[in-house]
Design a protein around this motif. Structure first.
Motif, PDB file in Angstrom:
ATOM      1  N   TYR C 184       0.848  -1.198   0.000  1.00  0.00           N
ATOM      2  CA  TYR C 184       0.000   0.000   0.000  1.00  0.00           C
ATOM      3  C   TYR C 184       0.885   1.250   0.000  1.00  0.00           C
ATOM      4  O   TYR C 184       0.680   2.185  -0.794  1.00  0.00           O
ATOM      5  CB  TYR C 184      -0.914  -0.055   1.224  1.00  0.00           C
ATOM      6  N   ALA C 185       1.879   1.249   0.859  1.00  0.00           N
ATOM      7  CA  ALA C 185       2.806   2.380   0.863  1.00  0.00           C
ATOM      8  C   ALA C 185       3.604   2.452  -0.439  1.00  0.00           C
ATOM      9  O   ALA C 185       3.857   3.537  -0.971  1.00  0.00           O
ATOM     10  CB  ALA C 185       3.760   2.276   2.057  1.00  0.00           C
ATOM     11  N   HIS C 186       4.008   1.298  -0.944  1.00  0.00           N
ATOM     12  CA  HIS C 186       4.767   1.260  -2.199  1.00  0.00           C
ATOM     13  C   HIS C 186       3.971   1.936  -3.316  1.00  0.00           C
ATOM     14  O   HIS C 186       4.484   2.761  -4.077  1.00  0.00           O
ATOM     15  CB  HIS C 186       5.078  -0.198  -2.555  1.00  0.00           C
ATOM     16  N   THR C 187       2.694   1.593  -3.409  1.00  0.00           N
ATOM     17  CA  THR C 187       1.847   2.171  -4.442  1.00  0.00           C
ATOM     18  C   THR C 187       1.747   3.683  -4.320  1.00  0.00           C
ATOM     19  O   THR C 187       1.834   4.405  -5.313  1.00  0.00           O
ATOM     20  CB  THR C 187       0.435   1.544  -4.355  1.00  0.00           C
ATOM     21  N   LEU C 188       1.606   4.174  -3.092  1.00  0.00           N
ATOM     22  CA  LEU C 188       1.399   5.616  -2.933  1.00  0.00           C
ATOM     23  C   LEU C 188       2.691   6.412  -2.936  1.00  0.00           C
ATOM     24  O   LEU C 188       2.687   7.585  -3.292  1.00  0.00           O
ATOM     25  CB  LEU C 188       0.636   5.891  -1.632  1.00  0.00           C
ATOM     26  N   THR C 189       3.783   5.794  -2.527  1.00  0.00           N
ATOM     27  CA  THR C 189       5.014   6.571  -2.352  1.00  0.00           C
ATOM     28  C   THR C 189       6.161   6.122  -3.247  1.00  0.00           C
ATOM     29  O   THR C 189       7.154   6.839  -3.360  1.00  0.00           O
ATOM     30  CB  THR C 189       5.529   6.441  -0.902  1.00  0.00           C
ATOM     31  N   GLY C 190       6.059   4.966  -3.848  1.00  0.00           N
ATOM     32  CA  GLY C 190       7.189   4.435  -4.600  1.00  0.00           C
ATOM     33  C   GLY C 190       8.305   3.910  -3.710  1.00  0.00           C
ATOM     34  O   GLY C 190       9.380   3.590  -4.208  1.00  0.00           O
ATOM     35  N   ILE C 191       8.043   3.830  -2.414  1.00  0.00           N
ATOM     36  CA  ILE C 191       9.044   3.316  -1.468  1.00  0.00           C
ATOM     37  C   ILE C 191       8.651   1.892  -1.085  1.00  0.00           C
ATOM     38  O   ILE C 191       7.555   1.661  -0.584  1.00  0.00           O
ATOM     39  CB  ILE C 191       9.112   4.195  -0.198  1.00  0.00           C
ATOM     40  N   ASP C 192       9.551   0.954  -1.320  1.00  0.00           N
ATOM     41  CA  ASP C 192       9.243  -0.466  -1.156  1.00  0.00           C
ATOM     42  C   ASP C 192      10.164  -1.057  -0.091  1.00  0.00           C
ATOM     43  O   ASP C 192      11.275  -1.459  -0.380  1.00  0.00           O
ATOM     44  CB  ASP C 192       9.447  -1.148  -2.522  1.00  0.00           C
ATOM     45  N   ILE C 193       9.667  -1.063   1.144  1.00  0.00           N
ATOM     46  CA  ILE C 193      10.452  -1.638   2.240  1.00  0.00           C
ATOM     47  C   ILE C 193       9.796  -2.948   2.642  1.00  0.00           C
ATOM     48  O   ILE C 193       8.620  -2.976   3.014  1.00  0.00           O
ATOM     49  CB  ILE C 193      10.493  -0.713   3.467  1.00  0.00           C
ATOM     50  N   HIS C 194      10.526  -4.020   2.587  1.00  0.00           N
ATOM     51  CA  HIS C 194       9.964  -5.324   2.930  1.00  0.00           C
ATOM     52  C   HIS C 194       9.611  -5.357   4.424  1.00  0.00           C
ATOM     53  O   HIS C 194      10.343  -4.817   5.241  1.00  0.00           O
ATOM     54  CB  HIS C 194      10.987  -6.420   2.599  1.00  0.00           C
ATOM     55  N   PRO C 195       8.507  -5.996   4.753  1.00  0.00           N
ATOM     56  CA  PRO C 195       8.121  -6.070   6.173  1.00  0.00           C
ATOM     57  C   PRO C 195       9.185  -6.712   7.041  1.00  0.00           C
ATOM     58  O   PRO C 195       9.230  -6.478   8.259  1.00  0.00           O
ATOM     59  CB  PRO C 195       6.853  -6.931   6.151  1.00  0.00           C
ATOM     60  N   GLY C 196      10.050  -7.518   6.448  1.00  0.00           N
ATOM     61  CA  GLY C 196      11.063  -8.207   7.252  1.00  0.00           C
ATOM     62  C   GLY C 196      12.222  -7.329   7.684  1.00  0.00           C
ATOM     63  O   GLY C 196      12.947  -7.673   8.620  1.00  0.00           O
ATOM     64  N   ALA C 197      12.406  -6.183   7.025  1.00  0.00           N
ATOM     65  CA  ALA C 197      13.574  -5.351   7.340  1.00  0.00           C
ATOM     66  C   ALA C 197      13.525  -4.869   8.781  1.00  0.00           C
ATOM     67  O   ALA C 197      12.464  -4.500   9.283  1.00  0.00           O
ATOM     68  CB  ALA C 197      13.636  -4.161   6.387  1.00  0.00           C
ATOM     69  N   VAL C 213      14.141  -1.601   0.029  1.00  0.00           N
ATOM     70  CA  VAL C 213      14.874  -2.160   1.161  1.00  0.00           C
ATOM     71  C   VAL C 213      14.446  -3.614   1.296  1.00  0.00           C
ATOM     72  O   VAL C 213      13.274  -3.904   1.550  1.00  0.00           O
ATOM     73  CB  VAL C 213      14.580  -1.366   2.451  1.00  0.00           C
ATOM     74  N   GLY C 214      15.401  -4.520   1.140  1.00  0.00           N
ATOM     75  CA  GLY C 214      15.087  -5.936   1.051  1.00  0.00           C
ATOM     76  C   GLY C 214      14.775  -6.593   2.384  1.00  0.00           C
ATOM     77  O   GLY C 214      15.003  -6.022   3.460  1.00  0.00           O
ATOM     78  N   GLU C 215      14.311  -7.835   2.279  1.00  0.00           N
ATOM     79  CA  GLU C 215      13.736  -8.555   3.407  1.00  0.00           C
ATOM     80  C   GLU C 215      14.657  -8.684   4.619  1.00  0.00           C
ATOM     81  O   GLU C 215      14.225  -8.568   5.749  1.00  0.00           O
ATOM     82  CB  GLU C 215      13.359  -9.967   2.930  1.00  0.00           C
ATOM     83  N   THR C 216      15.924  -8.947   4.389  1.00  0.00           N
ATOM     84  CA  THR C 216      16.812  -9.213   5.522  1.00  0.00           C
ATOM     85  C   THR C 216      17.748  -8.039   5.838  1.00  0.00           C
ATOM     86  O   THR C 216      18.736  -8.211   6.545  1.00  0.00           O
ATOM     87  CB  THR C 216      17.643 -10.491   5.259  1.00  0.00           C
TER      88      THR C 216
END
Lengths: 310, 310, 310, 310, 310, 310
Positions: C184-197, C213-216
Motif C-alpha cells: 500500500y505504501a509502495h503504491t502511494l510513495t514508490g518506497i518499497d520496504i519489505h516487512p522483514g527489514a 529495502v530488502g527482506e533481511t
C-alpha cells in the motif's frame, strides 16, 4: 471448537493501558493548539487542482467541448467554484500554521482573500506555460502521436501542471497547500518537484518516475528531463542547535536547452550550462559550461559462463 | 472582526476577464472537434482491465473460487461485460482520434466490433503468458513464499499483465486505450512499459519502481529486471520541421535469460546477448554479446571524519 | 449506416470457447481450495492502517485534537475498531495460507486472537519509533518548516510508519497482511520496504521514490536515505530444483548515522560502517568500514556543439 | 443518417436567453443575502441523527456490543463527534435564518454553543423515552417477536426517535434543523410528526405510512396510532394581509391510553379523552370524553353482478 | 462442528436447472429486442431533475448564491449539463419504447434534439409556476415561518416541482422519463401525481403522504390538498379483449380555490366547483357546484369501559 | 468577537456524565449477548433482493438483454452471488435471533445451507407469480401503456415482488431477513405487506402509498388494491402478563377477483367474498358475501360562502 461464546481478543484489560499510553504521549511531541483546529482538506485541494486542470485544458478534463458556446459557462462556474474552495483551504492553512482558531481569525480570512485574488490573476500566465509544455512533449517524444495523448495521459504533464499551480501559491506565501498539490502529483506519477522550484517554459519530463527537483532549483526554457533524475542538495550547514539552516540556495541551476538523461544525480548549487547534455546515471556535483556533454565513466564488461549469476 | 457581511474574494470584477482569457485561448492550441466528442473513459478502461484480471486469475480477483462449478457463470458474465465495455471504449477511441462524431460514425462502430472480436481470441495466449510470469516470480524471488502472493501483491505482475493486455490492443491498432492501460499500472506501480514493447514469456520485474521499457523494445524469454532499469532511446532523428521522426526502432533488444540489476540505463537499438547480466546503475549504449557481465566502474572510497558530511 | 439492429461484436459463438478455455486452465496453475476461501481484504487492511496512523498521530489524521478531553474516547474507539478488524483479517490470512475453511478453522481463530493481542502490546513502542522518525525528518530536511508537514505530507514518513506496523505483524508470523501494508505504501510513495527489514529509530527517507529495502536488511539508528536507493540482494543460491533457497540473510547491514544518497545500489550481505556516506548512483557490493565516504568514479566531460544530441 | 458532425440540440442561441431569464428572476421572489450563505447540510444532520441513534441503542446501530468494555469509547467518541457537528450545523442554521455571515457572526457561534450544551443534557431523558417506545411496540404488536426487531426494523420507532430528538432542538429554539430531522423520517417512513408536537412516553405507531401529527399536538402516555391517522388543524385565522396567523394552538390533545385506528382524521384543538378508541377512517372535529369509542357511520352494502365494476 | 471443508450450499447440481428455467422463461413474457437496448438511466434522470431544481431555485440547491455575479456561470453550466443529459436520456427512451437500436436510430436522435429544445423554452414558465407554489405554501401553512423552509424542506414543493417538469416532457410526448421523474418524488414524498395531470398555479400540498392525482386530472389555481387525498378514476371501460381502453378522461376536475382535506377520495370525471371545500375521509363520486362544503356522515360515538378494546 | 481561542461547546466536563449514563442504561433494556454479534446487513440483503429482481426480470434490471446468449452467464453468476450472500445473511440472522456466536455456531451454518437450497428451488414459482402480477397491472391500469413501465417503474410491482421473496423465506422460518426485505419496499413505496401474508397470482396494487397488509392476511387471485387500503387486525387477546398473544389469525381473507378502493380499512379475520368491490374510505369489520358492493355512507353536502373555511 466448541459452540460457546468466544470473547474477542482485545478487551478492556488489554485496551485501556494502550489507550492511556497513546493519549499521554500525544501531548508531548506534536503540538496542535487547544481550540478548533482544521487542517486543509487534502480532498478539497485535489478537487481544486482538478477543476483548475479542467479550465486550463477545457475539453479534456471537463464535460464541455471547445466550439460549444456553453464553454464560458463551464469555465466560469468551474473557476468560481475552485476559487471559493481555494480561499477556504488557504484560510485553514494559515490558521493551522499560525495556530489560530480558523473560525475567529480575521487575519486568516483577509490573507486568504488577498492571496486568492492574486492567484486568479496568475492563471492566464500559468495557462500559457502549461500549453508550452504540451508543445515540448510533442517535440520531444517520438512515441507521442498527438498532443491529446500528452495532455490526458502523460505523467510529466500532470506533475508539471501541478507544480506550476503550486509554485504560484508558494510564491504568494501560502503554507501547506502547495506541498499537498505537489505530493498529489508525486503519489500518482512518482515525480517530486518542490513547489519552490522556478521553472521556465517548455519543460518536458518523460516517464518521470523517480524525478526529484529540489526547493531552490532553477530550470530554464526548453529543458528535457528523463526518469530518475535528481536535482538535489549536497550536505547543508547546521545552526548552533544542530538543525539545518533553512532557505539557503542549495539546488542546481539548469540553463535553457539542457537534456538530462535517466538516473542522473545532480547535486548542489551548481550550474548546468545552456545546451548541455547530462548522460544517464551520472553523479555530478560541479558546474559544467554551456554545451557540455557529461557521461558516466566507461562500464566494465566481461564474458562469463551462463548461469553463474553476478 | 466586525459582524458585517463579507464579500467573497473573487467576484465578477475579477472573474470575468480571466474566464474570457481562458476561453479565448482554448480555441488556439488544442483542437477538439465541434461535434459530440467523447474521450474513452479512464474509469471504464480500468474496470475492463480489472475484469480481465479476474478471468485470467479466477479465484484471486473475483468472487468465485476454482472448484466451484459456478465458475463458468462468473467467467462468462465477467468476460461478456468486459467485451461489451471494451467495444464501446474502442469506438470512442477511434472516433476521438479520427475526429468523428461517435454517435454517427459507422466506421468507428465496425472497427470496434472487429477489434474486440480479435482481442477476445487472443485472451487464451495472454493467459498462458501471465501464468508463465507467475512462475518466473516464484523462481526469481527468494522472499516469495507462495505463488498467491505474486498474483495479488506483486507490482511487477500487475504491470506486466496490464502491458500484455495493452500490447494486444496496440497490435490491433487501437488508439489511446493501450496507453491508458499501461499508465494505470505506471501510476500504481511506478513501472512504465510502453504498449508497443514485445515481451516473451516469463518476465519477472522485481520491486519495479522506476522501470521504463520503451516503445520498440524487444524482451526475450525468462528475463529478470529490477527497479529503476531503463530500456530507452538515445537521441532521435528530426524531420525537416524539427519534430522527431516517429516509429523508428530505437530501443534495446534483450535476449533470453538476461538479468538487469537495479538502476541500469540501457539506451538505443542495441542487443543484450542471451544470458547476459547487467549490473546496477550501469549506463550502456552499445551491444554486448551473449553471456556478458557488465558492471559499473569501480566506486572510489575514502575514509573521512564522522559528521563531516559528503 | 443503416438504421437496422446491430448484433454486438461478442456473442455466444465467440464467447463460449474462450470461457471454456479460461475455466479449463484455471484448475491448472493456481490452487485455491474447494471450500469457502476468503482472502484478506485489501480495503479492510488499509482501513486498519489508517486507523492506527490516527492513534499514532492523534490530531493529524482523526477528528479529535490534542487538548480535547474527548481524545481518550477517540483513541479508544479507533483502536478497538482497528483491533477487531485486524483480528478478522489475520484469521482470513491464516486460513488462506494454510488452506483452511475460514468459517470453521478454530486454529485460525485462536492464532488471530493471540497475535492481535501481542500486536496491541507493541503499539506504544511503534509510537515511540515513528515519533523519532518525525524528529529525523525535521533535523534532516532544510526544506521542512514544521514537524506538521512531515507528519501529514512526507511520503517517507508514510512508508516508514507502514513498514513499522507491518514489521511487527511479520515478526508475529502473520502471513500476507504485512505485505499488503507495505505494498500500500509502495503504491502511494514508490518506497518499497519489505516487512522483514529491521529498522532502528530515526530513519529519514527523503523524496523516496524508487527506494527498495530488502527482506533481511538491517538499518541502524539515525540513517538518512534518498530517493532511488536500493538495499538489495546479489544472486542467490538455488536448491536442487532450481528454485531460490528462501530465508537466507542476503541484504545489507547499514549501521548508525549513515547517509545514502540518491540512486545508490547496495547489494548483498555487506556492512556499511557507522557514520559512512554513500554517494549518489554508486554500485556497491562490498563492506565499507565506519566513516567511509564512497562516491561514483569521476564522470567524463566534454564540450560539444549545441544541438548535436548525445 | 449521414456520418457528418451533429450539433448538440442546445447551443448558445437557445441557452443564453433562458439563463438570463432564470437569473433575472432569481433576485425577485427568494432572498438569500449577499455574503457567504451556508445552509445547514442535510447530509451532516442525518449523520448526527444516526450517531445519536447509535448511542441511544448501542449494539444495534454501531459497531460495539453491550458487554464489551470498549463501549465507553464508542459511545464517547460517537457522541463527541455528533455534538461537534451539531454545533456547526446549528451555527449555520442560526446564521441563515437571521441572515448573518456564518463566518463572522459571533452571536451565531455563542448561540450554537449554548444550545448544544443544553441538548446534550437532555439526551438521558430522550433515551428513557425511546426505550419506553420499544416496550410499547412489544406490548402493542402481536406480530413482533422480539424487541430487537422493533429497534432496527420498525418505521414507527425510527420516526418517533427522530421526532424526540428534533423536539428537544425545537424547544431550544434551533431553526431549520428540527424540520430536517423529521422530514428525514417522513421520507423514509411516510410518518410526518412536526418537531413541535409534545409526546409522552410509550408511543407506538404501527405501520405508520401517512400519519401526520401537527405542530401543536399534545399526545399523552401509552398511545397507539395506526397508519394514515391525521392529528391536524381546521381552518385557521388570517391576519390583515390574508396570511395565516402563526403559532396558535390548533391541533388535538390526545390523552393517555388512547388508540387511534387507521385512517382516522382528527382536526382542531379538541381533546380525545383518556382511554378512548377512535375507529378507522373517522373524521372527527369535536372533543370526546374519556373512554369514548368513536366509529364511522355504517357502510352501505349491496350485492351486484360480478364483473360490473363499481 | 468439525474443522473440515464445507461445500457451499448452492453448487452446480442445484444451480443449473434453476438458471435454465429462469432463462427459458425470459423469452416468454417480456420482450426486449435483440440489439443493443439501453433503458433510460434512473440515476441520470434524477441528476437532471436536481440540476433543474438548482436553476429554478438558485441559492437553495446549488453552490451559488443570489447576489454573486458568478450566478450566470452556475446557472448556465448547470442548465447546459442538464440539457445535454436530458437529450441523451430522451434518445434512449424513444429508442427503447419504439424498439430501435439507440446507437443507430437517427429518428430517435432527431426527436430527442427537438424535444429538448422545446423543453428548454418552457423552463421560464415552469419557474413562474413553482415560485407561485412557494407563495401558496407560505399563505397556506401557519407552521411555516419562512419561504426558505418550504423551498428546501417541504415534500409538497418537491413533488409538485417534479410533476411540473415531468408534465412538460409528457406534453412533448417523451416516453418513460416523465414517469421516472414523478416516481422519484413518489418514493421520497409518498405523493404520486401522474405526469399527465394539468395543474394551475399556486398548488399547495401539505404533508402529502398518500396523495394520488390521476393521469387526466385537472387542477385549477390556488388549490390546497392535504395528505391521503385521491383524485382517482372509477371503473373503466374494457375493449373487446378485456383490456382497459387507454386515454379516456376519467379523473376529477378541481376548480380554483378548492381545499381538499386529508384522506378524501374523489373518483371519476366529476367537477369540484370553484371555492368548494371537501372534508376529510370523504368518498365522493359526483360533481359538486361552486362553493360546496362536503363532509363525511356523522361519526357514531359511544362511551365504553376503559381497556375493553374496540 | 475576539480573535482568541474558543473552547468547543462540549468538553469533558459535560460529556463524561452523559456517556456514563448512556452506557449504564445500555445493559438494562436491550439485550445483545456478550460474544461476537453480527446482525444481518441491511445493505447485503438489499443487494440480494436487487440481484434476484435482475434474474426474475432479465433485461430490465441487469446488463444483459434477452436474445443475447450471454444471458445464461449473467443469470447464473448473479444467482450464484445472491445465493452465497443469502446463505451468509441467514446464518447471521439465525445466530442473532438465537443468541449464538455466528463464527462458531454449526447449527446456524447448517440451517442457513438447508434454507438457501430450499429457497433456490422456489424461485421458478416466484418467477411465475411476479410475471402474473405484470399481466394484472397491464390489465388493470388504463394509464399503463406497456408492460415495461410496470416492471421498472411501478411501486406496486416492486413491493409485491419483494413480499413474494420475503414470504418464501418466512415460510422457511428465516428470522429478521424477510422483514428487512418488506421494510425496504415499505420505505421506497409506502406499501407495507407483512412477509407472512399469503398472496395468490395476479395481485395489482395501484399507487400503493399507505397500503398495509397484515401478517395473517390471505389474498386470492386477481385482486386489485388501491392506495391507503388496510387489511388489518382488530383488538387482540392478551396473555396473563398483558402482552398480546402472538400468532393468531387476525387479518382478513380476500377472495379472488376482489377490488378494494383507496383508503378502505378492513379489519379482523373476516372474509371478503369472491368478486366483491369495497369502496373507498370504507371502514369494514364484518364479512361480506361474494359479489358484494360496499360503499361509505352518503357524504353530506352544503353550499357555503366562498372563503369561509371549513
Amino acid at each position: 471448537m466448541s459452540d460457546s461464546k468466544k470473547a474477542p481478543a482485545v478487551d478492556q484489560i488489554t485496551l485501556a493501558p494502550v489507550v492511556d499510553d497513546l493519549c499521554r504521549g500525544a501531548s508531548g511531541t506534536t503540538s496542535t493548539p487547544g481550540g478548533r483546529v482544521t487542517l486543509p482538506s487534502r480532498e478539497a485541494v485535489i478537487k481544486i487542482v482538478e477543476d483548475l486542470r479542467a479550465v486550463l485544458f477545457p475539453g479534456y478534463f471537463g464535460t464541455s467541448d471547445l466550439h460549444d458556446e456553453s464553454l464560458h459557462y463551464f469555465v466560469g462556474a468551474t473557476l468560481a467554484r475552485a476559487m471559493r474552495s481555494l480561499e477556504e483551504q488557504i484560510r485553514r492553512g494559515v490558521a493551522f500554521t499560525e495556530r489560530h482558531d480558523v473560525d475567529t481569525c480575521s487575519h486568516c480570512f483577509e490573507a486568504a482573500q488577498a492571496v486568492t485574488k492574486s492567484f486568479l490573476g496568475l492563471l492566464p500566465e500559468i495557462r500559457r506555460l502549461v500549453h508550452s509544455d504540451v508543445e515540448a512533449a510533442y517535440e520531444g517524444d517520438p512515441a507521442l502521436r498527438s498532443r491529446d495523448e500528452a495532455i490526458f495521459a502523460y505523467p510529466g504533464m500532470f506533475a508539471v501542471t501541478n507544480q506550476r499551480l503550486a509554485h504560484a501559491l508558494h510564491v504568494l506565501g501560502v503554507p501547506l497547500i502547495p506541498r499537498i498539490i505537489t505530493e498529489y502529483a508525486h503519489t500518482l506519477t512518482g515525480i517530486d518537484i518542490h513547489p519552490g522550484a522556478r521553472i521556465g517554459e517548455k519543460l518536458f519530463i518523460d516517464h518521470g518516475t523517480g524525478v526529484v527537483v529540489g526547493e531552490t532549483s532553477i530550470i530554464g526554457k526548453n529543458v528535457r528531463i528523463y526518469q530518475g533524475v535528481t536535482l538535489g542538495a549536497k550536505s547543508f550547514p547546521l545552526d548552533e542547535h544542530g538543525n539545518p539552516i533553512k532557505g539557503i540556495d542549495r539546488h542546481p541551476i539548469v540553463e535553457d536547452d539542457v537534456v538530462i538523461y535517466a538516473g542522473a544525480t545532480i547535486l548542489g548549487r551548481i550550474t548546468i550550462g545552456k545546451g548541455s547534455s547530462i548522460g544517464g546515471n551520472v553523479w555530478l556535483m560541479k558546474s559544467v559550461p554551456p554545451g557540455s556533454r557529461v557521461t558516466q565513466a566507461e562500464a566494465s564488461e566481461q564474458r562469463f559462463a551462463f548461469g553463474a549469476g553476478i
